[in-house]
Design an enzyme around this catalytic site. Structure first.
Site, PDB file in Angstrom:
ATOM      1  N   GLY A  24       0.864  -1.092  -0.072  1.00  0.00           N
ATOM      2  CA  GLY A  24       0.015  -0.124  -0.080  1.00  0.00           C
ATOM      3  C   GLY A  24       0.752   1.256  -0.041  1.00  0.00           C
ATOM      4  O   GLY A  24       2.000   1.343   0.355  1.00  0.00           O
ATOM      5  N   HIS A  84      -1.963   7.859   6.643  1.00  0.00           N
ATOM      6  CA  HIS A  84      -1.209   8.837   6.031  1.00  0.00           C
ATOM      7  C   HIS A  84      -1.859   9.928   5.716  1.00  0.00           C
ATOM      8  O   HIS A  84      -1.116  11.290   5.438  1.00  0.00           O
ATOM      9  CB  HIS A  84      -0.468   8.260   4.670  1.00  0.00           C
ATOM     10  N   CYS A 126       6.414   0.342   6.947  1.00  0.00           N
ATOM     11  CA  CYS A 126       5.980   1.498   6.082  1.00  0.00           C
ATOM     12  C   CYS A 126       7.016   1.777   5.165  1.00  0.00           C
ATOM     13  O   CYS A 126       8.105   1.950   5.644  1.00  0.00           O
ATOM     14  CB  CYS A 126       5.323   2.479   6.938  1.00  0.00           C
ATOM     15  N   LEU A 127       6.776   2.055   3.904  1.00  0.00           N
ATOM     16  CA  LEU A 127       7.865   2.440   2.950  1.00  0.00           C
ATOM     17  C   LEU A 127       8.660   3.804   3.519  1.00  0.00           C
ATOM     18  O   LEU A 127       9.540   4.076   3.090  1.00  0.00           O
ATOM     19  CB  LEU A 127       7.263   2.542   1.593  1.00  0.00           C
ATOM     20  N   GLN A 151       3.222   9.928   0.484  1.00  0.00           N
ATOM     21  CA  GLN A 151       4.444   9.367   0.502  1.00  0.00           C
ATOM     22  C   GLN A 151       5.370   9.575  -0.682  1.00  0.00           C
ATOM     23  O   GLN A 151       6.550   9.200  -0.686  1.00  0.00           O
ATOM     24  CB  GLN A 151       4.340   7.731   0.523  1.00  0.00           C
ATOM     25  N   HIS A 211      -3.911   1.895   7.951  1.00  0.00           N
ATOM     26  CA  HIS A 211      -2.558   2.319   7.679  1.00  0.00           C
ATOM     27  C   HIS A 211      -2.547   3.399   6.840  1.00  0.00           C
ATOM     28  O   HIS A 211      -1.854   4.550   6.847  1.00  0.00           O
ATOM     29  CB  HIS A 211      -1.909   1.246   7.648  1.00  0.00           C
ATOM     30  N   GLU A 212      -2.877   3.218   5.426  1.00  0.00           N
ATOM     31  CA  GLU A 212      -2.638   4.218   4.304  1.00  0.00           C
ATOM     32  C   GLU A 212      -3.342   5.139   4.550  1.00  0.00           C
ATOM     33  O   GLU A 212      -3.047   6.473   4.259  1.00  0.00           O
ATOM     34  CB  GLU A 212      -2.980   3.496   2.983  1.00  0.00           C
TER      35      GLU A 212
HETATM   36 NI    NI Z   1       2.829   3.651   5.517  1.00  0.00          NI
END
Ligand code: NI
Length: 170
Positions: free
Chosen positions: A39, A140, A94-95, A44, A136-137
């Site tokens: 995701g 953000h 998380c990226l 991000q 989670h997404e």
């Molecule tokens: Ni993330």
């Protein structure tokens, strides 16, 4: 983590069918594929708009309360309604926090509403990993990273370290 765009509240998209949004999603897909994640949210890639992409691979449906495989989904202007707030704790990564992971409590069941790139609104119910990745997404989009949701920071750390067998177990 630490970049100002990750801390701000993202702005709703006025026209989900705008080709600029399709281009943004294509960029996000490239980033997600390169990073090997499940995701990604627009902030991000430093775009403060309320756009999220995710999918649930079959391999992830069993480790967080079951659920179904979900194909790649684009959420524009998503909203989450918690259906069961019973917290379920699982490891997240998380990226935007490379090489780190931690256990995060999330609501076990949600309903989410969003608009697709075709401009059509849709809604789904989600549990397990599906509910987790959407929470989670969408976090953000409100400047929230998963460590801010953690209740036990002793489970937060570098993946390489967390994978090492505990000396207490040796
Ligand atoms: Ni993330």
């Amino acid at each position: 983590m630490g970049h100002p765009v990750l801390r701000q509240t993202a702005v709703p998209v006025t026209d989900p069918t705008d080709p600029e949004i399709a281009r943004l999603v294509a960029d996000m897909l490239d980033t997600l594929e390169d990073a090997g994640g499940v995701g990604l949210a627009a902030p991000q890639v430093h775009v403060p708009l309320r756009v999220v992409i995710f999918y649930v691979p079959a391999a992830r449906t069993e480790d967080d309360g079951g659920g179904e495989e979900v194909p790649l989904t684009v959420l524009v202007n998503p909203e989450i309604e918690v259906l069961d707030s019973t917290p379920v704790e699982r490891v997240e990564a998380c990226l935007s926090l490379p090489d780190m992971a931690g256990r995060v409590p999330r609501a076990s069941r949600i309903r989410y509403r969003a608009v697709g790139l075709d401009g059509q609104p849709f809604e789904r119910e989600a549990a397990g990993f599906h509910a987790r990745v959407v929470q989670h997404e969408c976090d953000h989009l409100d400047g929230t990273l998963y460590p801010m949701r953690m209740t036990d920071l002793s489970t937060f750390g570098f993946v390489d370290e967390l994978r090492k067998p505990s000396t207490e177990d040796a």
